[in-house]
Design a protein around this motif. Structure first.
Motif, short mmCIF file in Angstrom:
data_model
loop_
_atom_site.label_atom_id
_atom_site.label_comp_id
_atom_site.label_asym_id
_atom_site.label_seq_id
_atom_site.Cartn_x
_atom_site.Cartn_y
_atom_site.Cartn_z
N ARG A 149 50.60 46.53 35.13
CA ARG A 149 49.58 46.55 34.08
C ARG A 149 50.17 46.18 32.72
O ARG A 149 49.50 45.58 31.88
CB ARG A 149 48.93 47.94 34.02
N LEU A 150 51.46 46.48 32.53
CA LEU A 150 52.13 46.16 31.26
C LEU A 150 52.86 44.82 31.33
O LEU A 150 53.76 44.56 30.54
CB LEU A 150 53.10 47.29 30.88
N ASP A 151 52.44 43.96 32.25
CA ASP A 151 52.89 42.56 32.35
C ASP A 151 54.32 42.38 32.85
O ASP A 151 54.95 41.36 32.55
CB ASP A 151 52.69 41.82 31.02
N PHE A 152 54.84 43.33 33.60
CA PHE A 152 56.11 43.11 34.29
C PHE A 152 55.80 42.35 35.58
O PHE A 152 54.73 42.54 36.18
CB PHE A 152 56.78 44.44 34.65
N PHE A 153 56.71 41.50 36.00
CA PHE A 153 56.54 40.81 37.27
C PHE A 153 57.85 40.82 38.03
O PHE A 153 58.93 40.96 37.46
CB PHE A 153 56.00 39.38 37.07
N VAL A 154 57.74 40.67 39.35
CA VAL A 154 58.89 40.75 40.25
C VAL A 154 59.71 39.47 40.16
O VAL A 154 59.17 38.37 40.22
CB VAL A 154 58.42 40.98 41.70
N ILE A 155 61.04 39.65 39.99
CA ILE A 155 61.93 38.49 39.98
C ILE A 155 62.90 38.51 41.16
O ILE A 155 63.52 37.50 41.47
CB ILE A 155 62.73 38.39 38.66
N GLU A 156 63.03 39.67 41.80
CA GLU A 156 63.92 39.80 42.95
C GLU A 156 63.47 41.04 43.72
O GLU A 156 63.00 42.00 43.13
CB GLU A 156 65.36 39.96 42.46
N GLU A 157 63.66 41.00 45.03
CA GLU A 157 63.25 42.16 45.83
C GLU A 157 64.11 42.28 47.08
O GLU A 157 64.71 41.32 47.54
CB GLU A 157 61.78 42.07 46.20
N ASN A 158 64.16 43.52 47.56
CA ASN A 158 64.76 43.79 48.87
C ASN A 158 63.85 44.77 49.58
O ASN A 158 62.75 45.04 49.11
CB ASN A 158 66.22 44.28 48.73
N SER A 159 64.28 45.32 50.68
CA SER A 159 63.39 46.18 51.47
C SER A 159 63.03 47.48 50.76
O SER A 159 62.01 48.09 51.08
CB SER A 159 64.01 46.47 52.83
N LEU A 160 63.81 47.92 49.78
CA LEU A 160 63.55 49.18 49.09
C LEU A 160 63.11 49.02 47.63
O LEU A 160 62.29 49.79 47.15
CB LEU A 160 64.80 50.07 49.11
N ASP A 161 63.68 48.04 46.94
CA ASP A 161 63.53 47.95 45.48
C ASP A 161 62.94 46.63 45.03
O ASP A 161 63.07 45.61 45.70
CB ASP A 161 64.90 48.09 44.81
N LEU A 162 62.36 46.68 43.85
CA LEU A 162 61.88 45.48 43.16
C LEU A 162 62.58 45.41 41.81
O LEU A 162 62.62 46.40 41.08
CB LEU A 162 60.37 45.55 42.93
N LYS A 163 63.14 44.25 41.49
CA LYS A 163 63.62 44.00 40.13
C LYS A 163 62.49 43.31 39.40
O LYS A 163 61.92 42.33 39.90
CB LYS A 163 64.87 43.12 40.13
N MET A 164 62.16 43.84 38.22
CA MET A 164 61.03 43.32 37.47
C MET A 164 61.47 42.97 36.05
O MET A 164 62.46 43.50 35.55
CB MET A 164 59.90 44.35 37.43
N VAL A 165 60.71 42.10 35.42
CA VAL A 165 60.99 41.70 34.05
C VAL A 165 59.69 41.54 33.28
O VAL A 165 58.65 41.17 33.84
CB VAL A 165 61.83 40.40 33.99
N TRP A 166 59.76 41.87 32.02
CA TRP A 166 58.71 41.56 31.04
C TRP A 166 59.34 40.59 30.07
O TRP A 166 60.43 40.86 29.56
CB TRP A 166 58.25 42.84 30.32
N ARG A 167 58.70 39.48 29.84
CA ARG A 167 59.26 38.46 28.96
C ARG A 167 58.68 38.56 27.56
O ARG A 167 57.46 38.66 27.42
CB ARG A 167 58.98 37.06 29.51
N SER A 168 59.55 38.53 26.57
CA SER A 168 59.08 38.45 25.18
C SER A 168 58.41 37.08 25.00
O SER A 168 58.68 36.15 25.76
CB SER A 168 60.23 38.63 24.20
N SER A 169 57.58 36.95 24.01
CA SER A 169 56.86 35.68 23.82
C SER A 169 57.82 34.52 23.60
O SER A 169 57.53 33.38 23.95
CB SER A 169 55.87 35.79 22.67
N GLU A 170 59.02 34.78 23.07
CA GLU A 170 60.01 33.72 22.87
C GLU A 170 60.56 33.20 24.19
O GLU A 170 61.05 32.09 24.24
CB GLU A 170 61.17 34.24 22.02
N ASN A 171 60.49 34.01 25.24
CA ASN A 171 61.10 33.65 26.52
C ASN A 171 60.09 33.28 27.60
O ASN A 171 60.46 33.15 28.75
CB ASN A 171 62.00 34.79 27.02
N ARG A 172 58.82 33.17 27.23
CA ARG A 172 57.78 32.85 28.24
C ARG A 172 57.72 31.36 28.47
O ARG A 172 57.96 30.54 27.70
CB ARG A 172 56.43 33.36 27.79
#
Length: 172
Positions: A149-172
């Protein structure tokens, strides 16, 4: 280094929120907070109270040492509302991002948008510095909905965990 401790002093216009750098005397609260986040899981195992308490203390110590080892420069804050200690926010900043290491709110204060408020503070700090916010979350963690809901999205995943990132407007 991160200035999140300079957060707005009001939540919902009525409650004073402060971020206080955690010190050793905060350990009893931090343990109680940790235990509150694991109590549902541990109680399902039908262990005695003594065994559950021993396990939770061991797990909390392991987490504490792991965080100290992995994130030696991290900032660990106690979230205080008015005079009550209600949560924890732990972040680590590097040249390109702010990593949200741990965020937890005591059960009595959950579902009141405090988690959103704390994450939005981190996002505002990151935005002001042109940095991303990164985190890792278990696939079954209910907070996953909040992060999306706060605009994080998945960049990497495995069977247990998700790595997520929120990008600042400079990095979108």
């Amino acid at each position: 280094m991160i200035r999140i401790s300079e957060c707005p002093d009001k939540f919902n216009g009525q409650h004073a929120i402060q971020l206080i750098e955690a010190e050793n005397h905060h350990d009893p609260f931090l343990y109680a907070l940790f235990a509150s986040t694991r109590m549902g899981e541990v109680s399902s195992w039908q262990w005695s109270d003594e065994m559950a308490s021993h396990f939770l203390k061991m797990q909390w110590q392991a987490q504490k040492l792991s965080y100290q080892h992995q994130f030696s420069r991290a900032k660990n804050f106690i979230v205080q509302m008015n005079t009550d200690q209600i949560g924890r926010l732990m972040v680590n900043e590097d040249d390109s991002s702010i990593q949200l290491i741990d965020i937890a709110i005591m059960p009595d204060y959950q579902n009141k948008k405090l988690g959103s408020f704390m994450i939005e503070l981190v996002q505002m700090e990151a935005q002001s510095k042109g940095k991303d916010v990164r985190l890792m979350v278990k696939r079954n963690n209910p907070a996953l909905k909040l992060y999306k809901r706060l605009d994080f999205f998945v960049i990497e995943e495995n069977s247990l965990d998700l790595k997520m990132v929120w990008r600042s407007s400079e990095n979108r």
